[in-house]
Enzyme design. Sequence first.
Site, short mmCIF file in Angstrom:
data_model
loop_
_atom_site.label_atom_id
_atom_site.label_comp_id
_atom_site.label_asym_id
_atom_site.label_seq_id
_atom_site.Cartn_x
_atom_site.Cartn_y
_atom_site.Cartn_z
N SER A 1 43.70 45.83 40.15
CA SER A 1 44.84 45.43 39.34
C SER A 1 46.11 46.18 39.75
O SER A 1 46.44 46.26 40.93
CB SER A 1 44.50 45.64 37.86
OG SER A 1 45.27 44.84 37.04
N ASP B 107 39.91 34.73 38.56
CA ASP B 107 40.96 35.59 38.01
C ASP B 107 42.25 34.80 37.93
O ASP B 107 42.54 33.97 38.80
CB ASP B 107 41.16 36.81 38.91
CG ASP B 107 42.12 37.84 38.31
OD1 ASP B 107 42.42 37.74 37.10
OD2 ASP B 107 42.54 38.74 39.05
N HIS C 224 38.70 38.95 37.06
CA HIS C 224 39.51 40.12 37.42
C HIS C 224 38.65 41.34 37.74
O HIS C 224 39.02 42.17 38.55
CB HIS C 224 40.46 40.42 36.26
CG HIS C 224 41.55 41.39 36.57
ND1 HIS C 224 42.54 41.13 37.48
CD2 HIS C 224 41.82 42.63 36.10
CE1 HIS C 224 43.38 42.15 37.55
NE2 HIS C 224 42.94 43.08 36.71
#
Length: 461
Positions: free
Chosen positions: A167, A377, A436
């Site tokens: 991230s 994601d 994610h």
Amino acid sequence: MENSRIVGFLLVIFLFLVPLFHGALTPKAARTEDGSEAWGYVEVRPKAHMFWWYYRSPYITQDSDKPRPIILWLQGGPGASGVGIGNFEEIGPLDNYLKPRNSTWLRHADLLFVDNPVGTGYSFVEDRKLLVKTDDEAATDLTTLLIEVFNRNESLQKSPLYIVAESYGGKYAVTLGLSALKAIEAGKLKLKLGGIALGDTWISPEDFVFSWGPLLKDVSRIDRNGLKKSNSLAEQIKQQLSAGKFVEATESWRELENVISASSNSVDFYNFLLDAGMDPVSLTDSELSQQIALRRYSSYVNSLRGSTADGDGDLNSLMNGAIKKKLKIIPNNVQWGGQAGLVFTALEGDFMRPRINEVDELLAKGVNITVYNGQVDLICSTKGTEAWVERLKWDGIQTFLSMDRTPLYCNGEKTTKGFTKSYKNLHFYWILGAGHFVPVDQPCVALNMVGSITQSTVASK
């Protein structure tokens, strides 16, 4: 009279020597009796304290002819804790119920978790003015930590360090990579950089916000009206970024997330096949719950919702309870994640700043760069990741893009789990069925990927 002179002389010597030895005394650290774990604080700047936790792999034998690889895991947020989330929810030896994790990345490397930047997790600042405001400032602090940890341990210096980020952690990773290389070249840091892996990372915010509308329209999650609103705000963000209005771009990003949520009936930004709140890892929010509408990207900062008893799976309770008691060195007035919201706010001016140039620079220096992305994601979509990779200026990019992919399998099965391709020092993994949090959604293929990145062939026990 003579005695007083001697006392005075000794006092001068003492005052002179204390500063010299202060650096050796500053790190507050502890370890397990068997040496399998170590943890501590580094005062990266006066009154700015960064926490780290190191695990030695039990799967790598002492007589191995290869050096022990070390993975430095960097969480995102900004403000999400690697010591908590990355460790107990994704790749560490124990899960958030304190049960052994079969897919721990310790099977291929030693693990180093850091609560970065200061103010994240157990890391803390004594003055809010000391919170970092840019990725480069975070990289400087991390480099200071690496100097303290590695320069004191010759065995660590023999091991290649692989920086693996998730991230927003990807922006930390590439700025740290350049900062660490500079320190290594200057002789200030004794470390071998093995490579950098970018997992679902926020490298180019512009490419991601432009990907959301078309992607969700193609999978029937928003309609043409939602697409029109999304594209309009994405264009506004592009113009703000071009004008260097990064804080305004962050505000527009928040507005865009609200539009996407309203148009899609609350799609989960971490897995577009789900509604918001259905992905357990993305629910790591407690103190910031009232700000979810504005800060969904940091909604996994603090802890899983749940009851307050230790060991029931609630990460916040675990970190402020059983784990804090085990570590012993966490100050009583420090709560895990207590300053996380401040971290995000401090970085608002850098949040939307792209870091593609840093990836280009690292590639040009010959650093191994691995990019991996979960298929479903949304926040850091594969569509957006492919867009920024295609914009690299690295001299091998056109050859890389023209190559065919190789399918990935796991455990002898013939079900396709993903695809990969490599050219020179750039490697890309498409992980099917993952959102994610790739290590959580596809632990087998993620573990195999880590083995390839670290060139580890450690057998499972």
